[in-house]
Motif scaffolding. Sequence first.
Motif, PDB file in Angstrom:
ATOM      1  N   LEU A 164       0.924  -1.429   0.144  1.00  0.00           N
ATOM      2  CA  LEU A 164      -0.241   0.163  -0.169  1.00  0.00           C
ATOM      3  C   LEU A 164       0.756   1.168  -0.350  1.00  0.00           C
ATOM      4  N   GLY A 165       0.788   2.430  -0.915  1.00  0.00           N
ATOM      5  CA  GLY A 165       1.689   3.348  -0.950  1.00  0.00           C
ATOM      6  C   GLY A 165       0.829   4.390  -2.284  1.00  0.00           C
ATOM      7  N   GLU A 166       0.936   5.970  -1.797  1.00  0.00           N
ATOM      8  CA  GLU A 166       0.519   6.746  -2.515  1.00  0.00           C
ATOM      9  C   GLU A 166       0.933   6.572  -3.968  1.00  0.00           C
ATOM     10  N   SER A 167       1.078   7.070  -5.177  1.00  0.00           N
ATOM     11  CA  SER A 167       1.512   6.838  -6.454  1.00  0.00           C
ATOM     12  C   SER A 167       3.256   7.720  -6.267  1.00  0.00           C
ATOM     13  N   GLY A 168       3.964   6.812  -6.949  1.00  0.00           N
ATOM     14  CA  GLY A 168       5.279   7.067  -6.931  1.00  0.00           C
ATOM     15  C   GLY A 168       5.885   7.464  -5.558  1.00  0.00           C
ATOM     16  N   THR A 169       5.549   6.092  -4.114  1.00  0.00           N
ATOM     17  CA  THR A 169       6.214   5.927  -3.531  1.00  0.00           C
ATOM     18  C   THR A 169       6.925   4.746  -3.309  1.00  0.00           C
ATOM     19  N   GLY A 170       7.966   4.367  -4.362  1.00  0.00           N
ATOM     20  CA  GLY A 170       8.405   2.806  -4.824  1.00  0.00           C
ATOM     21  C   GLY A 170       8.382   1.486  -4.532  1.00  0.00           C
ATOM     22  N   LYS A 171       6.362   1.197  -4.764  1.00  0.00           N
ATOM     23  CA  LYS A 171       5.797   0.372  -4.618  1.00  0.00           C
ATOM     24  C   LYS A 171       6.580  -1.087  -5.811  1.00  0.00           C
ATOM     25  N   GLU A 172       6.682  -0.299  -6.773  1.00  0.00           N
ATOM     26  CA  GLU A 172       7.584  -1.695  -7.202  1.00  0.00           C
ATOM     27  C   GLU A 172       8.939  -2.049  -7.240  1.00  0.00           C
ATOM     28  N   LEU A 173       9.502  -1.252  -6.845  1.00  0.00           N
ATOM     29  CA  LEU A 173      10.544  -0.982  -6.675  1.00  0.00           C
ATOM     30  C   LEU A 173      10.268  -1.943  -5.486  1.00  0.00           C
ATOM     31  N   VAL A 174       9.928  -2.246  -4.576  1.00  0.00           N
ATOM     32  CA  VAL A 174       9.713  -2.888  -3.331  1.00  0.00           C
ATOM     33  C   VAL A 174      10.024  -5.054  -3.673  1.00  0.00           C
ATOM     34  N   ALA A 175       8.583  -4.062  -5.272  1.00  0.00           N
ATOM     35  CA  ALA A 175       7.832  -5.994  -4.778  1.00  0.00           C
ATOM     36  C   ALA A 175       9.211  -6.842  -6.180  1.00  0.00           C
ATOM     37  N   ARG A 176       9.955  -5.774  -6.976  1.00  0.00           N
ATOM     38  CA  ARG A 176      10.979  -6.193  -7.557  1.00  0.00           C
ATOM     39  C   ARG A 176      11.842  -7.113  -5.987  1.00  0.00           C
ATOM     40  N   ALA A 177      12.711  -6.142  -5.400  1.00  0.00           N
ATOM     41  CA  ALA A 177      13.293  -6.704  -4.311  1.00  0.00           C
ATOM     42  C   ALA A 177      12.899  -7.687  -3.405  1.00  0.00           C
ATOM     43  N   ILE A 178      11.541  -7.763  -3.079  1.00  0.00           N
ATOM     44  CA  ILE A 178      11.187  -9.371  -2.749  1.00  0.00           C
ATOM     45  C   ILE A 178      10.866 -10.237  -3.786  1.00  0.00           C
ATOM     46  N   HIS A 179      10.877  -9.735  -4.771  1.00  0.00           N
ATOM     47  CA  HIS A 179      11.106 -11.345  -6.346  1.00  0.00           C
ATOM     48  C   HIS A 179      12.865 -11.575  -6.037  1.00  0.00           C
ATOM     49  N   ASN A 180      13.147 -10.418  -6.110  1.00  0.00           N
ATOM     50  CA  ASN A 180      14.998 -10.627  -6.526  1.00  0.00           C
ATOM     51  C   ASN A 180      15.440 -11.435  -5.216  1.00  0.00           C
ATOM     52  N   LEU A 181      14.400 -11.195  -4.132  1.00  0.00           N
ATOM     53  CA  LEU A 181      15.660 -11.747  -2.694  1.00  0.00           C
ATOM     54  C   LEU A 181      15.016 -13.675  -2.109  1.00  0.00           C
ATOM     55  N   SER A 182      14.117 -13.610  -3.147  1.00  0.00           N
ATOM     56  CA  SER A 182      12.929 -15.148  -3.113  1.00  0.00           C
ATOM     57  C   SER A 182      13.746 -16.271  -3.557  1.00  0.00           C
ATOM     58  N   ALA A 183      12.947 -17.167  -3.625  1.00  0.00           N
ATOM     59  CA  ALA A 183      13.665 -18.552  -4.267  1.00  0.00           C
ATOM     60  C   ALA A 183      13.287 -18.621  -5.622  1.00  0.00           C
ATOM     61  N   ARG A 184      12.726 -17.317  -6.162  1.00  0.00           N
ATOM     62  CA  ARG A 184      11.903 -17.188  -7.947  1.00  0.00           C
ATOM     63  C   ARG A 184      12.667 -16.403  -8.503  1.00  0.00           C
ATOM     64  N   ALA A 185      13.896 -15.947  -8.441  1.00  0.00           N
ATOM     65  CA  ALA A 185      14.484 -14.739  -8.731  1.00  0.00           C
ATOM     66  C   ALA A 185      14.988 -14.782 -10.657  1.00  0.00           C
ATOM     67  N   ALA A 186      15.204 -16.548 -10.398  1.00  0.00           N
ATOM     68  CA  ALA A 186      15.489 -16.547 -11.499  1.00  0.00           C
ATOM     69  C   ALA A 186      14.832 -17.341 -12.176  1.00  0.00           C
TER      70      ALA A 186
END
Length: 455
Positions: A164-186
């Motif tokens: 949750l967050g206003e537009s421009g707060t970096g929601k997609e950046l956080v989502a990408r970080a979660i993906h890249n830290l996960s077992a699904r990163a590849a």
Amino acid sequence: MNFLRDISCEHIMDSLADGVFTVDLDWNITFFNRAASAITKVPREEALGRKCWEVFRSSICDGACALKAALKAGESRSNRSLFFLRPDGAKVPISISAAPLRDRRGKIVGGVETFRDLSALRLMQKQLDGLYRVEDILSKSEAFQRTLGILPQIAASGSTVLILGESGTGKELVARAIHNLSARAAKPFVAVNCGALPENLLESELFGHKAGAFTDAKKDKPGRFQSADGGTLFLDEIGDMPLALQVKILRALQEKVIEPLGSVAGVRVDVRIIAATNRDLEDMVARQLFRSDLFYRLNVVRLALPPLRQRPEDVPLLARHFIARQNALTGKEISGLAPEVLQVLIRHDFPGNVRELENIIEYAFILCPGGLIRSEHLPENLTESLAAGLADSLAAGSSRALSGSSGRMEDIKRHAARQALERHGGRVMAACRELGVSKDTLRRILSKGTDPSDD
């Protein structure tokens, strides 16, 4: 070739784009060229005489030093990649080469290292690959830091995440970080903006379609769910998703099955969902604008990102980051923000959040030739805010300075105008832009103390 005798080795080294430094056998820096100073942000006079690890604080200073290996082997070591920490805390990627220094008799008397800033290359590679990690999310905010601190556990859990967050707060950046830290990163990270497409196109985009499903469907097309199979699907602005499609999303979450348009059979997919919205989903559920069952299925792990106006301590940090990025992309050498510009940015509400700050810096780079970003390089709405803030602060300062004297408003305005002119080296139009007045009004202030609000 006689002219070469008049050119010192130091001048030649200072003309290089790569950083160069030398050390003696006690690891004291004995030479530090201009590029080395520019890349490290350490003045030459501060570097000379210090231990090399005190200046660089690199990722190999704790035992895997390339220069030490070169001296021990008596031969060069080339093209090693590493990070070092600048005094402002920034991690800078560099490529280094090291070699021993010998005197005329061949005796090793020290070492030389050259290094190249890889920031621009790493930035372009990161943008191409989308490999953003937690360390790419910059914040000094305690609340935001707590959120970032639990991202590795969230990533490892495999659970559905609602950001949750206003537009421009970096929601997609956080989502990408979660993906890249996960077992699904590849596996793939696929992002879809649910508010950017009409309902009929969004359904086809998400679930795909079979040939003949509609007029222009000449062949089968896989949807984003299938494209993200094994990886992560990021559903941005899910609060804008039509109710009819929410049913299909719910089935995909619960049964891991999707139905392409025109298909009579379901397709099994293995996708982790990360959803994001700037809307109040609980209120939408109460008003029956969003399905409650889908909301509770998405709301397994909830992350709330604070807007930039609630973390003003992040403005200088983010501004430095965006300036460094624009320097790398444009080849300019912008050193930072003028103090008055930093103050107005810290006071600014940032309705567009981090994205707005990034856009402001990009705009300033268009107008600023080098050095500090000043008021005349900012967008007009911020220039007006800066002028008002400066006028208030100057008036307050002048009032204190004039206490015990007449303290007339005309004197205060004249003092503010003169200081603005001094800051801009006598350039009238630059002072006018800072104060938000016309040239004629500035002249009247200087001669008679006329109120700027009259113009």
